[in-house]
Design a protein around this motif. Structure first.
Motif, PDB file in Angstrom:
ATOM      1  N   TRP A 259      63.208  71.494   9.258  1.00 44.37           N
ATOM      2  CA  TRP A 259      61.765  71.810   9.234  1.00 44.37           C
ATOM      3  C   TRP A 259      60.966  70.779  10.018  1.00 44.37           C
ATOM      4  O   TRP A 259      60.113  71.135  10.839  1.00 44.37           O
ATOM      5  N   VAL A 263      58.726  71.215  13.638  1.00 46.37           N
ATOM      6  CA  VAL A 263      57.343  70.780  13.813  1.00 46.37           C
ATOM      7  C   VAL A 263      57.238  69.868  15.029  1.00 46.37           C
ATOM      8  O   VAL A 263      56.341  70.016  15.876  1.00 46.37           O
ATOM      9  N   LYS A 266      57.827  71.998  18.233  1.00 46.63           N
ATOM     10  CA  LYS A 266      56.756  72.966  18.506  1.00 46.63           C
ATOM     11  C   LYS A 266      55.491  72.275  18.986  1.00 46.63           C
ATOM     12  O   LYS A 266      54.825  72.735  19.918  1.00 46.63           O
TER      13      LYS A 266
END
Length: 325
Positions: A259, A263, A266
């Motif tokens: 996760w 982040v 991205k």
């Protein structure tokens, strides 16, 4: 350096390690395989200890060497963001301690490591807090684990702080460099994962085994490591025995859990490999970490899993070692 030469040079050091590792759990498997020990974890709040702490420990009752770890941005990146790697390492017979340095209230931005006061050694605030945390853990962690396992009487799990390695990711290595320079007997080894520091300028004058990891994309735009301040800089200032490797086609965020990696990729905090196989990369990090720590803390020679670069699951741009101590 061929294998025979390496054995001759490193044998006295290994002999010392083997003697001091008596009584410590020793992992007999391949460090790149999944560890055989089931790992549990719990959190110690910053209201109980100097810093917020997450502890990963094998379920099997035994005596284990200890890994003391902090994440990037001087520890501002939570240790929980490295769960997968820390659990993998712990499963090979280590108590892994992830420590968070979080003196700031979100959304206050994290500190700029370039402006951290330097020259005060362990008097820098981050370094002092990490030392306080380590001292607290040395006194209290065995009892806290006993509470978790409901083992208040012997035998119970023992974290052996006399078999300690320090570890860090990115700028989390900045305060740890301070600590090591001022406390060279604090740890038996240093596992430096993509280390970064503007402030680390003093060469080591003592021997502490170090495994230093870098990645190709970490210094490319958008970069998270400044050239000449990262893995190569740490290798140059470190004294032997030391090993450094730079991994081709991988980036700074791939050390993180899925996760947090998504982040980072991205939002382009750091250049990332869009096709990264995190499971494969984390298996690589697990393998070299477990091999290094088994050698330096548990006393079982597994450096061949690191030095045999053709057998690694990743391709390297650079590999250097200095074991001639």
């Amino acid at each position: 350096m061929d294998r025979l030469t390496w054995v001759v040079l490193f044998a006295p050091f290994m002999t010392k390690l083997w003697v001091t590792a008596k009584g410590i759990y020793v992992d007999n498997g391949n460090p790149f395989d999944k560890g055989t020990l089931e790992v549990l974890n719990f959190t110690i709040s910053q209201h109980e200890a100097p810093l917020l702490t997450k502890v990963y420990y094998p379920q099997k009752i035994d005596t284990y060497a200890v890994l003391f770890f902090t994440g990037g941005l001087l520890g501002w990146i939570p240790a929980e963001s490295y769960d997968d790697v820390l659990i993998r390492v712990a499963s090979h017979g280590f108590v892994a301690i992830g420590v968070n340095y979080l003196p700031y209230h979100i959304p206050t931005p994290p500190p700029d490591v370039r402006h951290r006061p330097h020259g005060e050694g362990v008097q820098s605030h981050e370094s002092k807090k990490y030392l306080e945390e380590l001292q607290w853990l040395t006194k209290h962690l065995e009892g806290r684990i006993a509470q978790q396992t409901n083992r208040t009487t012997l035998p119970r799990l023992v974290p052996a702080f006399d078999h300690l390695a320090v570890s860090c990711h990115s700028a989390g290595c900045d305060p740890f460099a301070d600590i090591i320079l001022q406390n060279h007997t604090l740890a038996k080894a240093a596992l430096l994962l993509e280390p970064f520091s503007f402030n680390f300028k003093t060469p080591l004058t003592f021997n502490m085994p170090a495994l230093i990891l870098g990645t190709e994309f970490s210094t490319e735009h958008p970069r998270c490591i400044w050239p000449n301040e990262g893995y190569d800089h740490f290798y140059d200032l470190w004294k032997c025995p030391k090993i450094v490797m730079n991994v081709k086609g991988h980036g700074h965020c791939e050390m993180l859990d899925a996760w947090m990696y998504s982040v980072c990729a991205k939002l382009q905090f750091c250049k990332a490999n869009a096709d990264a196989d995190l499971n494969k990369y984390h298996s690589f990090v697990q393998g070299i970490s477990a091999a290094f720590l088994t050698t330096t803390l548990q006393g079982r020679d597994k450096l061949q899993y690191i030095t045999n670069t053709t057998a690694l699951p990743v391709e390297l741009l650079e590999f250097k070692k200095d074991l001639d101590c």
